[in-house]
Design an enzyme around this catalytic site. Structure first.
Site, PDB file in Angstrom:
ATOM      1  N   TYR A 147     -10.791   4.156  -0.076  1.00 33.18           N
ATOM      2  CA  TYR A 147     -10.881   4.856  -1.362  1.00 33.18           C
ATOM      3  C   TYR A 147     -11.729   6.125  -1.213  1.00 33.18           C
ATOM      4  CZ  TYR A 147     -11.742   5.433  -6.418  1.00 33.18           C
ATOM      5  OH  TYR A 147     -11.816   5.906  -7.719  1.00 33.18           O
ATOM      6  N   ASP A 148     -12.956   5.959  -0.688  1.00 36.37           N
ATOM      7  CA  ASP A 148     -13.890   7.088  -0.620  1.00 36.37           C
ATOM      8  C   ASP A 148     -13.346   8.217   0.254  1.00 36.37           C
ATOM      9  OD1 ASP A 148     -15.279   5.021  -1.754  1.00 36.37           O
ATOM     10  OD2 ASP A 148     -17.046   5.174  -0.480  1.00 36.37           O
ATOM     11  N   GLY A 150     -10.238   8.593   1.311  1.00 35.28           N
ATOM     12  CA  GLY A 150      -8.966   9.076   0.764  1.00 35.28           C
ATOM     13  C   GLY A 150      -9.217  10.145  -0.285  1.00 35.28           C
ATOM     14  N   LYS A 151     -10.190   9.872  -1.166  1.00 40.71           N
ATOM     15  CA  LYS A 151     -10.515  10.848  -2.225  1.00 40.71           C
ATOM     16  C   LYS A 151     -11.159  12.099  -1.642  1.00 40.71           C
ATOM     17  CE  LYS A 151      -9.443   8.715  -6.182  1.00 40.71           C
ATOM     18  NZ  LYS A 151      -8.601   9.272  -7.231  1.00 40.71           N
ATOM     19  N   ASN A 176     -18.501   6.254 -13.154  1.00 40.31           N
ATOM     20  CA  ASN A 176     -18.023   5.004 -13.784  1.00 40.31           C
ATOM     21  C   ASN A 176     -17.706   5.187 -15.260  1.00 40.31           C
ATOM     22  OD1 ASN A 176     -19.810   4.407 -11.452  1.00 40.31           O
ATOM     23  ND2 ASN A 176     -19.121   2.313 -11.841  1.00 40.31           N
ATOM     24  N   GLY A 209     -29.162  -7.232  -8.912  1.00 38.87           N
ATOM     25  CA  GLY A 209     -28.896  -6.533 -10.182  1.00 38.87           C
ATOM     26  C   GLY A 209     -29.769  -5.314 -10.396  1.00 38.87           C
ATOM     27  N   PRO A 276     -23.126   1.061  -3.446  1.00 41.88           N
ATOM     28  CA  PRO A 276     -24.164   2.083  -3.652  1.00 41.88           C
ATOM     29  C   PRO A 276     -25.339   1.553  -4.493  1.00 41.88           C
ATOM     30  CG  PRO A 276     -21.985   3.005  -4.023  1.00 41.88           C
ATOM     31  CD  PRO A 276     -21.805   1.523  -3.893  1.00 41.88           C
ATOM     32  N   GLN A 278     -27.668   3.367  -6.179  1.00 41.77           N
ATOM     33  CA  GLN A 278     -27.949   4.102  -7.415  1.00 41.77           C
ATOM     34  C   GLN A 278     -26.908   5.195  -7.611  1.00 41.77           C
ATOM     35  OE1 GLN A 278     -31.845   5.831  -6.976  1.00 41.77           O
ATOM     36  NE2 GLN A 278     -31.281   6.961  -5.138  1.00 41.77           N
TER      37      GLN A 278
HETATM   38  P1  NAD Z   1      -6.255   2.490 -13.142  1.00 51.11           P
HETATM   39  O1  NAD Z   1      -6.116   1.594 -11.959  1.00 51.11           O
HETATM   40  O2  NAD Z   1      -6.241   1.881 -14.491  1.00 51.11           O
HETATM   41  O3  NAD Z   1      -5.160   3.643 -13.123  1.00 51.11           O
HETATM   42  C1  NAD Z   1      -4.564   4.130 -11.952  1.00 51.11           C
HETATM   43  C2  NAD Z   1      -3.070   4.236 -12.223  1.00 51.11           C
HETATM   44  O4  NAD Z   1      -2.436   4.753 -11.046  1.00 51.11           O
HETATM   45  C3  NAD Z   1      -2.425   2.874 -12.506  1.00 51.11           C
HETATM   46  O5  NAD Z   1      -1.598   2.981 -13.637  1.00 51.11           O
HETATM   47  C4  NAD Z   1      -1.628   2.571 -11.240  1.00 51.11           C
HETATM   48  O6  NAD Z   1      -0.528   1.733 -11.482  1.00 51.11           O
HETATM   49  C5  NAD Z   1      -1.259   3.969 -10.794  1.00 51.11           C
HETATM   50  N1  NAD Z   1      -0.974   4.064  -9.360  1.00 51.11           N
HETATM   51  C6  NAD Z   1      -1.657   3.538  -8.325  1.00 51.11           C
HETATM   52  N2  NAD Z   1      -1.073   3.858  -7.166  1.00 51.11           N
HETATM   53  C7  NAD Z   1       0.022   4.635  -7.474  1.00 51.11           C
HETATM   54  C8  NAD Z   1       1.019   5.265  -6.710  1.00 51.11           C
HETATM   55  N3  NAD Z   1       1.044   5.188  -5.366  1.00 51.11           N
HETATM   56  N4  NAD Z   1       1.991   5.962  -7.369  1.00 51.11           N
HETATM   57  C9  NAD Z   1       1.990   6.049  -8.726  1.00 51.11           C
HETATM   58  N5  NAD Z   1       1.061   5.460  -9.503  1.00 51.11           N
HETATM   59  C10 NAD Z   1       0.078   4.758  -8.880  1.00 51.11           C
HETATM   60  O7  NAD Z   1      -7.607   3.313 -12.897  1.00 51.11           O
HETATM   61  P2  NAD Z   1      -8.341   4.363 -13.839  1.00 51.11           P
HETATM   62  O8  NAD Z   1      -9.697   3.861 -14.077  1.00 51.11           O
HETATM   63  O9  NAD Z   1      -7.487   4.756 -14.983  1.00 51.11           O
HETATM   64  O10 NAD Z   1      -8.471   5.591 -12.822  1.00 51.11           O
HETATM   65  C11 NAD Z   1      -7.634   6.731 -12.902  1.00 51.11           C
HETATM   66  C12 NAD Z   1      -8.068   7.738 -11.863  1.00 51.11           C
HETATM   67  O11 NAD Z   1      -9.421   8.124 -12.086  1.00 51.11           O
HETATM   68  C13 NAD Z   1      -7.988   7.218 -10.428  1.00 51.11           C
HETATM   69  O12 NAD Z   1      -7.535   8.247  -9.587  1.00 51.11           O
HETATM   70  C14 NAD Z   1      -9.425   6.884 -10.106  1.00 51.11           C
HETATM   71  O13 NAD Z   1      -9.691   6.976  -8.734  1.00 51.11           O
HETATM   72  C15 NAD Z   1     -10.190   7.920 -10.912  1.00 51.11           C
HETATM   73  N6  NAD Z   1     -11.537   7.451 -11.244  1.00 51.11           N
HETATM   74  C16 NAD Z   1     -11.747   6.496 -12.195  1.00 51.11           C
HETATM   75  C17 NAD Z   1     -13.031   6.058 -12.460  1.00 51.11           C
HETATM   76  C18 NAD Z   1     -13.338   5.010 -13.497  1.00 51.11           C
HETATM   77  O14 NAD Z   1     -14.491   4.610 -13.644  1.00 51.11           O
HETATM   78  N7  NAD Z   1     -12.393   4.559 -14.291  1.00 51.11           N
HETATM   79  C19 NAD Z   1     -14.115   6.579 -11.734  1.00 51.11           C
HETATM   80  C20 NAD Z   1     -13.855   7.538 -10.759  1.00 51.11           C
HETATM   81  C21 NAD Z   1     -12.572   7.982 -10.527  1.00 51.11           C
HETATM   82  N1  UDP Z   2     -20.926  -5.805 -10.068  1.00 49.53           N
HETATM   83  C1  UDP Z   2     -21.582  -6.979 -10.420  1.00 49.53           C
HETATM   84  N2  UDP Z   2     -20.855  -8.007 -10.926  1.00 49.53           N
HETATM   85  C2  UDP Z   2     -19.512  -7.931 -11.114  1.00 49.53           C
HETATM   86  C3  UDP Z   2     -18.825  -6.723 -10.773  1.00 49.53           C
HETATM   87  C4  UDP Z   2     -19.569  -5.681 -10.240  1.00 49.53           C
HETATM   88  O1  UDP Z   2     -22.802  -7.085 -10.279  1.00 49.53           O
HETATM   89  O2  UDP Z   2     -18.928  -8.940 -11.593  1.00 49.53           O
HETATM   90  C5  UDP Z   2     -21.716  -4.686  -9.542  1.00 49.53           C
HETATM   91  C6  UDP Z   2     -21.187  -4.065  -8.251  1.00 49.53           C
HETATM   92  O3  UDP Z   2     -21.685  -4.756  -7.122  1.00 49.53           O
HETATM   93  C7  UDP Z   2     -21.728  -2.651  -8.348  1.00 49.53           C
HETATM   94  C8  UDP Z   2     -21.706  -2.360  -9.868  1.00 49.53           C
HETATM   95  O4  UDP Z   2     -21.647  -3.634 -10.500  1.00 49.53           O
HETATM   96  O5  UDP Z   2     -23.064  -2.604  -7.905  1.00 49.53           O
HETATM   97  C9  UDP Z   2     -20.509  -1.524 -10.315  1.00 49.53           C
HETATM   98  O6  UDP Z   2     -19.343  -2.121  -9.788  1.00 49.53           O
HETATM   99  P1  UDP Z   2     -17.884  -1.569 -10.112  1.00 49.53           P
HETATM  100  O7  UDP Z   2     -16.945  -2.333  -9.245  1.00 49.53           O
HETATM  101  O8  UDP Z   2     -17.647  -1.596 -11.570  1.00 49.53           O
HETATM  102  O9  UDP Z   2     -17.913  -0.029  -9.711  1.00 49.53           O
HETATM  103  P2  UDP Z   2     -18.428   0.776  -8.422  1.00 49.53           P
HETATM  104  O10 UDP Z   2     -19.175  -0.130  -7.493  1.00 49.53           O
HETATM  105  O11 UDP Z   2     -17.187   1.319  -7.820  1.00 49.53           O
HETATM  106  O12 UDP Z   2     -19.323   1.792  -9.015  1.00 49.53           O
END
Ligand code: NAD
Ligand code: UDP
Length: 317
Positions: A147-148, A150-151, A176, A209, A276, A278
């Site tokens: 993920y990281d 790739g982005k 988040n 936590g 992570p 923080q």
């Molecule tokens: P989500 O999983 O609800 O939405 C992602 C959507 O992309 C889904 O509908 C999924 O079916 C679709 N998808 C996945 N792979 C695909 C593919 N190969 N082709 C077409 N569609 C595909 O997640 P979200 O929270 O709505 O996130 C949306 C975007 O924002 C993502 O790119 C995510 O990385 C980014 N983002 C979200 C958060 C967050 O906290 N929600 C934080 C950082 C970045």
């Molecule tokens: N986390 C947790 N309990 C859960 C799910 C997540 O304590 O049931 C923690 C996780 O380890 C991380 C934080 O909550 O430290 C945020 O997790 P999330 O998967 O929502 O997002 P990201 O780690 O990608 O920020």
């Protein structure tokens, strides 16, 4: 305002994408939503299907797409660790091949394109709060790397298309985000804790936590993305979009227990690899360049999200 444009939203049936489609339609755009429904669902956009300006297409962004649009929001990518680690090769392909395909489309159409990047590009950060000029601290071979990295590669591609092909790009680093329509089983902390609290099941804190996150409500986030897309061409980003309010995961659990009136106990589980410690956005750039800052307080957003999951669980989901 840029009304009546044809806008492509990839990942539009997901959590953030579905709200974005809704907001774009509200202001008069024609919206083409594409999704492979890996983590998204038709249910998220079912209420839009009767709208003549809305079109839903099943498509995977790792394959080329030939459509005619004016603007592209590239959101397709699973966002929760459980889902993006389920098929890590496909996750990297979605970010990298997906970016190449969508940038190629934007290049042919001379369309403006926005990438939904992430605070994960900062990894387990050594700088706090995170500013956009921080290059990050990411394990390139760990379980979050698909993920990281790739982005991160997608960001590279966006800036190379900008420099090499003069494409108008916008890169948002999303922190988040939470709200209604999160997948109830996607393993993200807010949805997990709320579902556990409502079901009276133990609330699972990973580690002790003490790790922190900053939580942005979905309405604020979508507003930030739209402002970034509308900003002058020279504003490419990357720009942090998130809420600078920072909370420990334990404090989040306690807040959700209070708001739901739940009797769930808190239990500790092992901390996942490379979690992570923080995370908090510095949003100075977003304030200055977009006139944007979040308005919804954590408690207010949690109440709306709890109401959504309460209704979903009583439907038997
Ligand atoms: P989500 O999983 O609800 O939405 C992602 C959507 O992309 C889904 O509908 C999924 O079916 C679709 N998808 C996945 N792979 C695909 C593919 N190969 N082709 C077409 N569609 C595909 O997640 P979200 O929270 O709505 O996130 C949306 C975007 O924002 C993502 O790119 C995510 O990385 C980014 N983002 C979200 C958060 C967050 O906290 N929600 C934080 C950082 C970045
Ligand atoms: N986390 C947790 N309990 C859960 C799910 C997540 O304590 O049931 C923690 C996780 O380890 C991380 C934080 O909550 O430290 C945020 O997790 P999330 O998967 O929502 O997002 P990201 O780690 O990608 O920020």
């Amino acid at each position: 305002m840029h009304l009546e444009q044809r806008v492509l939203v990839t990942g539009g049936a997901g959590f953030l994408g579905s709200f974005l489609c809704e907001r774009l339609l509200e202001r008069g755009a024609d919206v083409l939503c594409i999704d492979n429904f890996f983590t998204g669902a038709k249910r998220n956009v079912a209420h839009l299907l009767d709208n003549k300006a809305f079109e839903l297409m099943r498509h995977d962004v790792t394959f080329p797409l030939y459509v005619e649009v004016d603007r592209i929001f590239n959101l397709a990518c699973p966002a929760s660790p459980i889902h993006y680690q389920h098929d890590p090769v496909q996750t990297t392909k979605t970010s990298v091949h997906g970016a190449i395909n969508m940038l190629g489309l934007a290049k042919r159409l001379r369309a403006r394109i926005l990438q939904a990047s992430t605070s994960e590009v900062y990894g387990d950060p050594h700088i706090h709060p995170q500013q956009e000029d921080y290059w990050g601290h990411v394990n390139p071979i760990g379980s979050r790397a698909c993920y990281d990295e790739g982005k991160r590669c997608a960001e590279t591609l966006f800036f190379d298309y900008h420099r090499q092909h003069r494409l108008e790009i916008k890169v948002a680093r999303i922190f988040n985000t939470f709200g209604p329509r999160m997948h109830p089983n996607d393993g993200r902390v807010v949805s997990n804790f709320i579902v556990q609290a409502l079901k009276g099941e133990p609330i699972t804190i990973y580690g002790d936590g003490s790790q922190t996150r900053s939580f942005c409500y979905v309405d604020d986030l979508v507003d930030g993305l739209m402002r970034l897309m509308d900003s002058p061409a020279e504003v490419t980003g990357p720009i942090n979009i998130g809420n600078p309010g920072e909370f420990t995961i334990r404090a989040l659990a306690e807040e959700i227990i209070t708001l739901t009136g739940s009797r769930s106990p808190i239990v500790q589980k092992p901390l996942p690899a490379d979690d992570p410690k923080q995370r908090r956005p510095d949003i100075t750039r977003a304030r200055e360049l977009l006139g944007w800052e979040p308005k919804v307080k954590l408690t207010e957003g949690l109440k709306k999200t709890i109401a959504y999951f309460d209704a979903l669980l009583s439907e038997g989901a």
